[in-house]
Enzyme design. Structure first.
Site, PDB file in Angstrom:
ATOM      1  N   GLN A   1       0.828  -1.193   0.000  1.00  0.00           N
ATOM      2  CA  GLN A   1       0.000   0.000   0.000  1.00  0.00           C
ATOM      3  C   GLN A   1       0.872   1.257   0.000  1.00  0.00           C
ATOM      4  O   GLN A   1       1.938   1.290   0.604  1.00  0.00           O
ATOM      5  CB  GLN A   1      -0.911  -0.006   1.226  1.00  0.00           C
ATOM      6  CG  GLN A   1      -2.029  -1.031   1.133  1.00  0.00           C
ATOM      7  CD  GLN A   1      -2.955  -1.008   2.336  1.00  0.00           C
ATOM      8  OE1 GLN A   1      -3.085  -1.971   3.060  1.00  0.00           O
ATOM      9  NE2 GLN A   1      -3.627   0.121   2.535  1.00  0.00           N
TER      10      GLN A   1
ATOM     11  N   SER B   1       5.336  -5.811   2.887  1.00  0.00           N
ATOM     12  CA  SER B   1       4.024  -5.909   3.543  1.00  0.00           C
ATOM     13  C   SER B   1       3.038  -6.674   2.657  1.00  0.00           C
ATOM     14  O   SER B   1       3.245  -7.851   2.381  1.00  0.00           O
ATOM     15  CB  SER B   1       3.523  -4.498   3.893  1.00  0.00           C
ATOM     16  OG  SER B   1       2.353  -4.556   4.672  1.00  0.00           O
ATOM     17  N   LEU B   2       1.982  -6.020   2.193  1.00  0.00           N
ATOM     18  CA  LEU B   2       1.011  -6.666   1.302  1.00  0.00           C
ATOM     19  C   LEU B   2       1.703  -7.311   0.105  1.00  0.00           C
ATOM     20  O   LEU B   2       1.283  -8.386  -0.361  1.00  0.00           O
ATOM     21  CB  LEU B   2      -0.002  -5.630   0.809  1.00  0.00           C
ATOM     22  CG  LEU B   2      -0.943  -6.074  -0.319  1.00  0.00           C
ATOM     23  CD1 LEU B   2      -1.938  -7.109   0.183  1.00  0.00           C
ATOM     24  CD2 LEU B   2      -1.661  -4.873  -0.927  1.00  0.00           C
TER      25      LEU B   2
ATOM     26  N   ARG C   1      -7.782 -10.535   3.085  1.00  0.00           N
ATOM     27  CA  ARG C   1      -6.910  -9.692   3.907  1.00  0.00           C
ATOM     28  C   ARG C   1      -7.386  -8.254   3.900  1.00  0.00           C
ATOM     29  O   ARG C   1      -7.481  -7.595   4.940  1.00  0.00           O
ATOM     30  CB  ARG C   1      -5.475  -9.781   3.380  1.00  0.00           C
ATOM     31  CG  ARG C   1      -4.400  -9.094   4.222  1.00  0.00           C
ATOM     32  CD  ARG C   1      -3.062  -9.233   3.508  1.00  0.00           C
ATOM     33  NE  ARG C   1      -1.898  -8.863   4.303  1.00  0.00           N
ATOM     34  CZ  ARG C   1      -1.388  -7.661   4.410  1.00  0.00           C
ATOM     35  NH1 ARG C   1      -1.971  -6.654   3.750  1.00  0.00           N
ATOM     36  NH2 ARG C   1      -0.303  -7.419   5.137  1.00  0.00           N
TER      37      ARG C   1
ATOM     38  N   HIS D   1       0.550  -3.527  10.988  1.00  0.00           N
ATOM     39  CA  HIS D   1       1.740  -4.103  11.628  1.00  0.00           C
ATOM     40  C   HIS D   1       1.836  -3.688  13.097  1.00  0.00           C
ATOM     41  O   HIS D   1       2.915  -3.361  13.596  1.00  0.00           O
ATOM     42  CB  HIS D   1       3.014  -3.739  10.852  1.00  0.00           C
ATOM     43  CG  HIS D   1       2.982  -4.232   9.439  1.00  0.00           C
ATOM     44  ND1 HIS D   1       3.099  -5.568   9.112  1.00  0.00           N
ATOM     45  CD2 HIS D   1       2.794  -3.586   8.255  1.00  0.00           C
ATOM     46  CE1 HIS D   1       3.002  -5.721   7.805  1.00  0.00           C
ATOM     47  NE2 HIS D   1       2.808  -4.533   7.257  1.00  0.00           N
TER      48      HIS D   1
ATOM     49  N   GLN E   1       2.213 -11.957   9.945  1.00  0.00           N
ATOM     50  CA  GLN E   1       2.740 -10.796   9.230  1.00  0.00           C
ATOM     51  C   GLN E   1       1.962  -9.517   9.486  1.00  0.00           C
ATOM     52  O   GLN E   1       2.528  -8.432   9.612  1.00  0.00           O
ATOM     53  CB  GLN E   1       2.774 -11.099   7.723  1.00  0.00           C
ATOM     54  CG  GLN E   1       3.445 -10.039   6.890  1.00  0.00           C
ATOM     55  CD  GLN E   1       2.596  -9.635   5.701  1.00  0.00           C
ATOM     56  OE1 GLN E   1       1.389  -9.444   5.817  1.00  0.00           O
ATOM     57  NE2 GLN E   1       3.242  -9.504   4.561  1.00  0.00           N
TER      58      GLN E   1
END
Length: 313
Positions: free
Chosen positions: A14, A94-95, A119, A198, A247
């Site tokens: 993102q 991340s993503l 997600r 996170h 994660q």
């Protein structure tokens, strides 16, 4: 690593989005449309229309943005492989880790698009708080200030470069951190995200997502795969599954990961998604830009050159 095997594919998360992303790919690669049709089936959302036309407030919604970015990266992977390219190393921010798992053949297209849709939906439902990018303050000093903060939950979220750390937490805690970081010479920028990714504030999403991860099939990677939680190469499918379960709430050790890939001998990087976020971070991670070359794939020249004569590594 040989010259041919020195290419690493990196997948952004993102923050890399923009209206119209992937337009050149849609024009040159009809299968991209099929990828988005499947992603829309799993998400139940008009991802292609919103990605191309907006409005931006809808695009940046987590339930829209996450499946959109993964679908676009998946389409780029298919385009690259259809023209004879294979990665030697993959990693995602991340993503973007979901897209990296697809590129390494750990996840099928069906599983990765379903996981991206789920997600995004779960994290949108759990959204609260926010994220703050901090530059020009030492990581040790930032972590000390985090420990001293009494105004709410705040944690280190993304270790993007030696000079940039993203913190994540409740709005009250982030507001309190800004003057303290500024007094240390830091620059603080609030990120345009819906929640405190996170961090423990999205633990409900992480817990629900575990069920979806357990339902997916994980295969051994067909190339080297680095994961953000460990900043290490991971090759065991069940360990990869377990890392993915944690994660959402765990910090991303990005600059350590990139340095580890470079230490393997990688000299050429492809940013397999929209924007130039990862390119910008590379410049902050390495003092000497001659050590590497990073190339974005979401532009008409790259796509035209590869489609016509394979003129990219």
């Amino acid at each position: 690593m040989s010259s041919q095997s020195s290419t690493a594919w990196l997948f952004p998360g993102q923050g890399s989005q923009e209206i119209g992303m992937g337009r050149a790919l849609f024009s040159a690669f009809p299968k991209a449309e099929e990828v988005f049709e499947l992603a829309e089936e799993y998400s139940g959302l008009p991802l292609r229309t919103v990605s191309q036309r907006g409005p931006e407030p809808t695009l940046i919604r987590t339930d829209y943005l996450q499946p959109t970015l993964v679908a676009l990266s998946v389409a780029f992977v298919d385009f690259l492989k259809a023209h004879g390219k294979q990665p030697s190393v993959v990693a995602g921010h991340s993503l973007g880790e979901l897209s990296a798992l697809y590129a390494a053949d750990v996840l099928s297209i069906h599983d990765v698009l379903q996981l991206a849709a789920r997600r995004g939906r779960l994290m949108s439902q759990a959204a609260s708080g926010g994220m703050l990018a901090v530059k020009d303050v030492g990581i040790d000093r930032i972590e000390a200030l985090i420990q001293e903060c009494q105004e709410g939950v705040v944690v280190a979220a993304n270790f993007n470069s030696p000079n940039q750390l993203v913190i994540s937490g409740e709005d009250s805690a982030l507001d309190a951190m800004v003057p303290r970081l500024s007094s240390c010479g830091g620059t603080c920028v609030r990120l345009n995200v819906q929640g405190a990714w996170h961090s423990p504030l999205v633990s409900s999403a992480a817990e629900a997502f575990r069920t979806d991860i357990d339902a997916a099939t994980f295969n051994a990677p067909t190339c080297k795969l680095f994961m953000g939680m460990t900043a290490q190469c991971e090759d065991d499918p069940e360990r990869i599954r377990e890392l993915l379960k944690s994660q959402i709430c765990s910090p991303v050790r990005w600059f350590e990961l990139v340095q580890a890939i470079a230490d393997l001998g990688a000299t050429h990087f492809l940013e397999c998604g929209p924007g130039k976020v990862l390119k910008g971070l590379m410049r902050k991670i390495f003092d000497d830009s001659n050590r590497y070359e990073i190339q974005g794939v979401d532009n008409s020249k790259f796509i035209r050159d590869l489609a016509t004569n394979g003129a990219v590594r």
